[in-house]
Write an enzyme that holds these catalytic residues in place. Structure first.
Site, PDB file in Angstrom:
ATOM      1  N   LYS A  45     -37.195 -11.406  18.844  1.00  0.00           N
ATOM      2  CA  LYS A  45     -36.560 -10.093  18.836  1.00  0.00           C
ATOM      3  C   LYS A  45     -35.845  -9.913  17.507  1.00  0.00           C
ATOM      4  O   LYS A  45     -34.899 -10.627  17.208  1.00  0.00           O
ATOM      5  CB  LYS A  45     -35.572  -9.958  20.001  1.00  0.00           C
ATOM      6  N   LYS A  50     -31.244  -3.785  20.680  1.00  0.00           N
ATOM      7  CA  LYS A  50     -30.164  -4.017  21.648  1.00  0.00           C
ATOM      8  C   LYS A  50     -29.238  -5.137  21.187  1.00  0.00           C
ATOM      9  O   LYS A  50     -28.073  -5.189  21.592  1.00  0.00           O
ATOM     10  CB  LYS A  50     -30.741  -4.291  23.035  1.00  0.00           C
ATOM     11  N   ARG A  84     -25.938 -14.880  23.042  1.00  0.00           N
ATOM     12  CA  ARG A  84     -25.399 -15.323  21.753  1.00  0.00           C
ATOM     13  C   ARG A  84     -24.854 -14.156  20.952  1.00  0.00           C
ATOM     14  O   ARG A  84     -23.864 -14.295  20.229  1.00  0.00           O
ATOM     15  CB  ARG A  84     -26.490 -16.043  20.963  1.00  0.00           C
TER      16      ARG A  84
END
Length: 333
Positions: free
Chosen positions: A108, A193, A257
């Site tokens: 991502k 996101k 994270r």
């Protein structure tokens, strides 16, 4: 009948997903550069470095540090490498992956310097046709998946048959994949996101409550939807598991994270200090500047990403970030 599946990268998410694949009845080979991790998985079925919470990985999981050996019999190759290092790492596998294999990205992020999505990076690095590329994204916190808590995800591929093959290969009693052909939408959701999660985490760390978090999340969703649609995505994707679902999980959990990194910034740590205490890579950090650049390229305003880039590059405080996000003009939602 199970498939031969290789996972490139034995971090927390790569290892947890490898366990899902093994639980689904496949023969799984993990590839890692770190000899300690390779030996741990191969000889003891344990990744003490990246996923110590799982005491014993399935017997049908093994590991190697040899690139050619890792992929030579693969039906599916899963890429779970830190996004900003993907291109350099994948070039080493060019020409080694079987012609029939589907390549699946768990990554991502938006590549810095090129503003390219991970599907573009993977396909360019491996000279891969679009119909053999798939991406997986959703509300998938690695520790919960590793603990076999019920979860769902989305598999995207321009070839729906190949998306279905990948989905079938990772279907278990606790893990449910859905399929789509909207690769762009899925990639944009997963990347953008993380920036929102940084901002929500920062607000939480600074002591702000539910109203502030909800404001950041909804404005973040609007921002990533606008950017995604401008890039060619289906807007419906942003309101499913890969969009809202992933946003909820990532912005509301200390297992994220990105959320944790942001929370440490909100508590007053510098970027360097937050990096030192982070367990693994917060992909939203390098992605933030790339999102701003992509917004400029597509002529889409990215106020949240811009304010977070100021936090990361200029060291502005959470209150300054929020003030900049609000602005002073009255606008339509």
């Amino acid at each position: 009948m199970g498939k031969n599946i290789t996972v490139l990268g034995a971090g927390a998410w790569g290892t947890a997903f490898g366990q899902v694949l093994a639980d689904a009845g496949n023969t799984v080979t993990m590839w890692a550069k770190e000899q300690q991790i390779v030996e741990g998985i191969r000889d003891h079925h344990h990744n003490a470095v990246r996923l110590p919470s799982v005491e014993k990985l399935p017997d049908n999981m093994t590991a190697t540090g040899d690139r050619a050996e890792a992929v030579k019999n693969a039906d599916i190759v899963v890429v779970a490498i830190a996004a900003q290092f993907a291109r350099v790492a994948l070039v080493e596998f060019k020409g080694l992956i079987p012609d029939h294999a589907i390549v699946v990205s768990l990554m991502k992020g938006i590549e810095r310097g090129t503003n390219k999505r991970m599907d573009e990076v993977v396909r360019e690095s491996l000279d891969l046709p679009a119909d053999r590329f798939a991406a997986i994204s959703g509300p998938n916190l690695s520790k919960e998946i590793a603990d076999r808590h019920p979860a769902a995800t989305v598999v995207a591929c321009t070839n729906l048959d190949n998306a279905t093959k990948v989905a079938e290969a990772c279907t278990t009693s606790y893990f449910k994949p859905f399929v789509t052909t909207d690769v762009i939408g899925l990639e944009m959701c997963g990347s953008l996101k993380n920036v929102t999660a940084l901002a929500v985490g920062m607000a939480r760390g600074a002591g702000y409550g539910e109203n502030t978090a909800a404001m950041i999340e909804t404005r973040g969703l609007a921002e990533l939807t606008a950017l995604g649609v401008a890039a060619g995505a289906d807007p419906k994707t942003f309101f499913g598991l890969a969009g809202v679902g992933d946003l909820i999980a990532t912005c509301g959990s200390s297992l994220s994270r990105n959320y944790t990194f942001g929370a440490n910034l909100g508590k007053g740590l510098t970027v360097e200090e937050a990096t030192k205490v982070s367990n693994g890579v917060a992909e939203g950090v390098p992605t933030t500047d790339a999102v701003v650049a992509l917004g400029n390229q597509l002529d889409v305003p990215t106020p949240l990403a811009y304010q977070m880039s100021r936090v990361l590059n200029e060291g502005i405080s959470c209150s300054e970030m929020l003030a900049g996000l609000f602005g002073h003009e009255v606008t339509g939602e």
